[in-house]
Design a protein around this motif. Structure first.
Motif, PDB file in Angstrom:
ATOM      1  N   VAL A   1       0.873  -1.174   0.000  1.00 17.49           N
ATOM      2  CA  VAL A   1       0.000   0.000   0.000  1.00 17.49           C
ATOM      3  C   VAL A   1       0.908   1.220   0.000  1.00 17.49           C
ATOM      4  CG1 VAL A   1      -1.777   1.318   1.195  1.00 17.49           C
ATOM      5  CG2 VAL A   1      -1.810  -1.183   1.295  1.00 17.49           C
ATOM      6  N   ARG A   2       0.847   1.964  -1.089  1.00 13.31           N
ATOM      7  CA  ARG A   2       1.617   3.199  -1.215  1.00 13.31           C
ATOM      8  C   ARG A   2       0.690   4.352  -0.858  1.00 13.31           C
ATOM      9  NH1 ARG A   2       3.437   5.288  -7.056  1.00 13.31           N
ATOM     10  NH2 ARG A   2       3.952   7.407  -6.434  1.00 13.31           N
ATOM     11  N   LYS A   3       1.144   5.303  -0.038  1.00 10.73           N
ATOM     12  CA  LYS A   3       0.305   6.430   0.371  1.00 10.73           C
ATOM     13  C   LYS A   3       0.698   7.675  -0.425  1.00 10.73           C
ATOM     14  CE  LYS A   3      -0.455   4.596   4.935  1.00 10.73           C
ATOM     15  NZ  LYS A   3      -1.751   4.656   5.507  1.00 10.73           N
ATOM     16  N   VAL A   4      -0.323   8.386  -0.921  1.00 17.79           N
ATOM     17  CA  VAL A   4      -0.104   9.619  -1.675  1.00 17.79           C
ATOM     18  C   VAL A   4      -1.117  10.661  -1.220  1.00 17.79           C
ATOM     19  CG1 VAL A   4       0.823   8.401  -3.696  1.00 17.79           C
ATOM     20  CG2 VAL A   4      -1.605   8.980  -3.609  1.00 17.79           C
ATOM     21  N   ALA A   5      -0.834  11.903  -1.535  1.00 23.74           N
ATOM     22  CA  ALA A   5      -1.705  13.013  -1.143  1.00 23.74           C
ATOM     23  C   ALA A   5      -2.878  13.175  -2.108  1.00 23.74           C
ATOM     24  CB  ALA A   5      -0.904  14.306  -1.085  1.00 23.74           C
ATOM     25  N   TYR A   6      -4.010  13.578  -1.548  1.00 18.80           N
ATOM     26  CA  TYR A   6      -5.211  13.883  -2.322  1.00 18.80           C
ATOM     27  C   TYR A   6      -4.899  14.938  -3.378  1.00 18.80           C
ATOM     28  CZ  TYR A   6      -9.826  15.920  -3.222  1.00 18.80           C
ATOM     29  OH  TYR A   6     -10.943  16.413  -3.818  1.00 18.80           O
ATOM     30  N   ASN A   7      -5.431  14.755  -4.577  1.00 20.71           N
ATOM     31  CA  ASN A   7      -5.290  15.663  -5.714  1.00 20.71           C
ATOM     32  C   ASN A   7      -3.866  15.744  -6.273  1.00 20.71           C
ATOM     33  OD1 ASN A   7      -7.549  16.587  -6.963  1.00 20.71           O
ATOM     34  ND2 ASN A   7      -7.736  18.447  -5.758  1.00 20.71           N
ATOM     35  N   SER A   8      -3.008  14.816  -5.888  1.00 21.88           N
ATOM     36  CA  SER A   8      -1.648  14.815  -6.431  1.00 21.88           C
ATOM     37  C   SER A   8      -1.602  14.025  -7.736  1.00 21.88           C
ATOM     38  CB  SER A   8      -0.664  14.213  -5.423  1.00 21.88           C
ATOM     39  OG  SER A   8      -0.977  12.854  -5.178  1.00 21.88           O
ATOM     40  N   THR A   9      -0.586  14.306  -8.541  1.00 17.73           N
ATOM     41  CA  THR A   9      -0.325  13.510  -9.739  1.00 17.73           C
ATOM     42  C   THR A   9       0.522  12.324  -9.318  1.00 17.73           C
ATOM     43  OG1 THR A   9      -0.443  15.439 -11.187  1.00 17.73           O
ATOM     44  CG2 THR A   9       0.713  13.499 -12.034  1.00 17.73           C
ATOM     45  N   VAL A  10       0.030  11.136  -9.607  1.00 17.70           N
ATOM     46  CA  VAL A  10       0.677   9.909  -9.170  1.00 17.70           C
ATOM     47  C   VAL A  10       1.304   9.211 -10.374  1.00 17.70           C
ATOM     48  CG1 VAL A  10       0.335   7.668  -8.062  1.00 17.70           C
ATOM     49  CG2 VAL A  10      -1.043   9.646  -7.354  1.00 17.70           C
ATOM     50  N   GLU A  11       2.586   8.914 -10.276  1.00 14.94           N
ATOM     51  CA  GLU A  11       3.242   8.095 -11.290  1.00 14.94           C
ATOM     52  C   GLU A  11       3.343   6.686 -10.728  1.00 14.94           C
ATOM     53  OE1 GLU A  11       7.232   7.877 -14.095  1.00 14.94           O
ATOM     54  OE2 GLU A  11       7.002   9.530 -12.686  1.00 14.94           O
ATOM     55  N   VAL A  12       2.736   5.724 -11.416  1.00 12.87           N
ATOM     56  CA  VAL A  12       2.739   4.351 -10.921  1.00 12.87           C
ATOM     57  C   VAL A  12       4.125   3.731 -11.111  1.00 12.87           C
ATOM     58  CG1 VAL A  12       0.275   4.090 -11.373  1.00 12.87           C
ATOM     59  CG2 VAL A  12       1.922   3.283 -13.063  1.00 12.87           C
ATOM     60  N   ALA A  13       4.375   2.658 -10.375  1.00 16.84           N
ATOM     61  CA  ALA A  13       5.667   1.976 -10.433  1.00 16.84           C
ATOM     62  C   ALA A  13       5.937   1.464 -11.847  1.00 16.84           C
ATOM     63  CB  ALA A  13       5.690   0.821  -9.444  1.00 16.84           C
ATOM     64  N   SER A  14       7.199   1.565 -12.265  1.00 18.33           N
ATOM     65  CA  SER A  14       7.573   1.055 -13.583  1.00 18.33           C
ATOM     66  C   SER A  14       7.546  -0.470 -13.556  1.00 18.33           C
ATOM     67  CB  SER A  14       8.954   1.566 -13.966  1.00 18.33           C
ATOM     68  OG  SER A  14       9.910   1.099 -13.046  1.00 18.33           O
ATOM     69  N   PHE A  15       7.526  -1.078 -14.730  1.00 18.03           N
ATOM     70  CA  PHE A  15       7.452  -2.532 -14.830  1.00 18.03           C
ATOM     71  C   PHE A  15       8.138  -3.006 -16.106  1.00 18.03           C
ATOM     72  CE2 PHE A  15       3.924  -0.797 -17.101  1.00 18.03           C
ATOM     73  CZ  PHE A  15       3.720  -1.636 -18.192  1.00 18.03           C
ATOM     74  N   THR A  16       8.484  -4.275 -16.128  1.00 15.64           N
ATOM     75  CA  THR A  16       9.080  -4.916 -17.290  1.00 15.64           C
ATOM     76  C   THR A  16       8.328  -6.206 -17.558  1.00 15.64           C
ATOM     77  OG1 THR A  16      11.248  -4.039 -16.678  1.00 15.64           O
ATOM     78  CG2 THR A  16      11.222  -5.867 -18.234  1.00 15.64           C
TER      79      THR A  16
ATOM     80  N   ASN B   1       2.188   6.788 -17.622  1.00 12.52           N
ATOM     81  CA  ASN B   1       1.881   6.020 -16.402  1.00 12.52           C
ATOM     82  C   ASN B   1       1.563   6.922 -15.211  1.00 12.52           C
ATOM     83  OD1 ASN B   1       1.960   3.471 -17.519  1.00 12.52           O
ATOM     84  ND2 ASN B   1       4.145   3.252 -17.188  1.00 12.52           N
ATOM     85  N   LYS B   2       0.807   7.997 -15.481  1.00 10.99           N
ATOM     86  CA  LYS B   2       0.419   8.943 -14.428  1.00 10.99           C
ATOM     87  C   LYS B   2      -1.089   9.148 -14.423  1.00 10.99           C
ATOM     88  CE  LYS B   2       4.696  11.600 -14.678  1.00 10.99           C
ATOM     89  NZ  LYS B   2       5.293  12.907 -14.953  1.00 10.99           N
ATOM     90  N   PHE B   3      -1.610   9.458 -13.229  1.00 10.92           N
ATOM     91  CA  PHE B   3      -3.007   9.836 -13.088  1.00 10.92           C
ATOM     92  C   PHE B   3      -3.108  10.809 -11.913  1.00 10.92           C
ATOM     93  CE2 PHE B   3      -2.585   6.401 -10.097  1.00 10.92           C
ATOM     94  CZ  PHE B   3      -3.449   6.700  -9.056  1.00 10.92           C
ATOM     95  N   VAL B   4      -4.235  11.532 -11.835  1.00 10.03           N
ATOM     96  CA  VAL B   4      -4.474  12.460 -10.740  1.00 10.03           C
ATOM     97  C   VAL B   4      -5.380  11.770  -9.720  1.00 10.03           C
ATOM     98  CG1 VAL B   4      -5.418  14.695 -10.063  1.00 10.03           C
ATOM     99  CG2 VAL B   4      -4.184  14.466 -12.225  1.00 10.03           C
ATOM    100  N   ALA B   5      -4.956  11.760  -8.462  1.00  7.34           N
ATOM    101  CA  ALA B   5      -5.708  11.123  -7.381  1.00  7.34           C
ATOM    102  C   ALA B   5      -6.819  12.066  -6.933  1.00  7.34           C
ATOM    103  CB  ALA B   5      -4.775  10.779  -6.231  1.00  7.34           C
ATOM    104  N   GLU B   6      -7.941  12.038  -7.658  1.00  5.19           N
ATOM    105  CA  GLU B   6      -9.036  12.988  -7.433  1.00  5.19           C
ATOM    106  C   GLU B   6      -9.997  12.573  -6.328  1.00  5.19           C
ATOM    107  OE1 GLU B   6     -10.722  13.072 -11.343  1.00  5.19           O
ATOM    108  OE2 GLU B   6      -9.346  14.649 -11.996  1.00  5.19           O
TER     109      GLU B   6
ATOM    110  N   TYR C   1      -6.997   3.219  -4.365  1.00  3.36           N
ATOM    111  CA  TYR C   1      -6.905   2.962  -5.801  1.00  3.36           C
ATOM    112  C   TYR C   1      -6.152   1.648  -5.962  1.00  3.36           C
ATOM    113  CZ  TYR C   1      -8.085   7.836  -7.059  1.00  3.36           C
ATOM    114  OH  TYR C   1      -8.711   9.035  -7.240  1.00  3.36           O
ATOM    115  N   VAL C   2      -6.501   0.879  -6.991  1.00  2.22           N
ATOM    116  CA  VAL C   2      -5.775  -0.355  -7.288  1.00  2.22           C
ATOM    117  C   VAL C   2      -5.133  -0.196  -8.666  1.00  2.22           C
ATOM    118  CG1 VAL C   2      -5.872  -2.860  -7.516  1.00  2.22           C
ATOM    119  CG2 VAL C   2      -7.448  -1.693  -5.969  1.00  2.22           C
TER     120      VAL C   2
END
Length: 86
Positions: A7-22, A53-58, A63-64
């Protein structure tokens, strides 16, 4: 790394970049694999991420982040982790 128990914690209304993957496969060349990153919001909305790989945590809540990979034979692999917006 992140996994289903993470579980990664982020601030409300922030732009979140998800972890990279291969992605790799023992039969299908990497360039022919189809990979998708989809985020499910706390209200169940699905967001297909683009190459940034970004979204805004609105919304506050959980979020999953889902990582899907499909090979040429149609086999699918799925991994996910959670993001808590506070």
């Amino acid at each position: 790394g992140l996994n289903e128990m993470s579980v990664r914690k982020v601030a409300y209304n922030s732009t979140v970049e998800v972890a990279s993957f291969t992605v790799t496969d023992n039969q299908t060349p990497t360039e022919k694999l189809k990979a998708y990153v989809i985020v499910r919001s706390p209200k169940g909305e699905l967001i297909l991420l683009d190459e940034t790989n970004k979204f805004v945590a609105e919304r506050k809540g959980i979020y999953v982040v889902y990582y899907y990979c499909i090979d040429e034979a149609g086999n699918m692999s799925l991994r996910f982790y959670n993001i808590e917006v506070i």
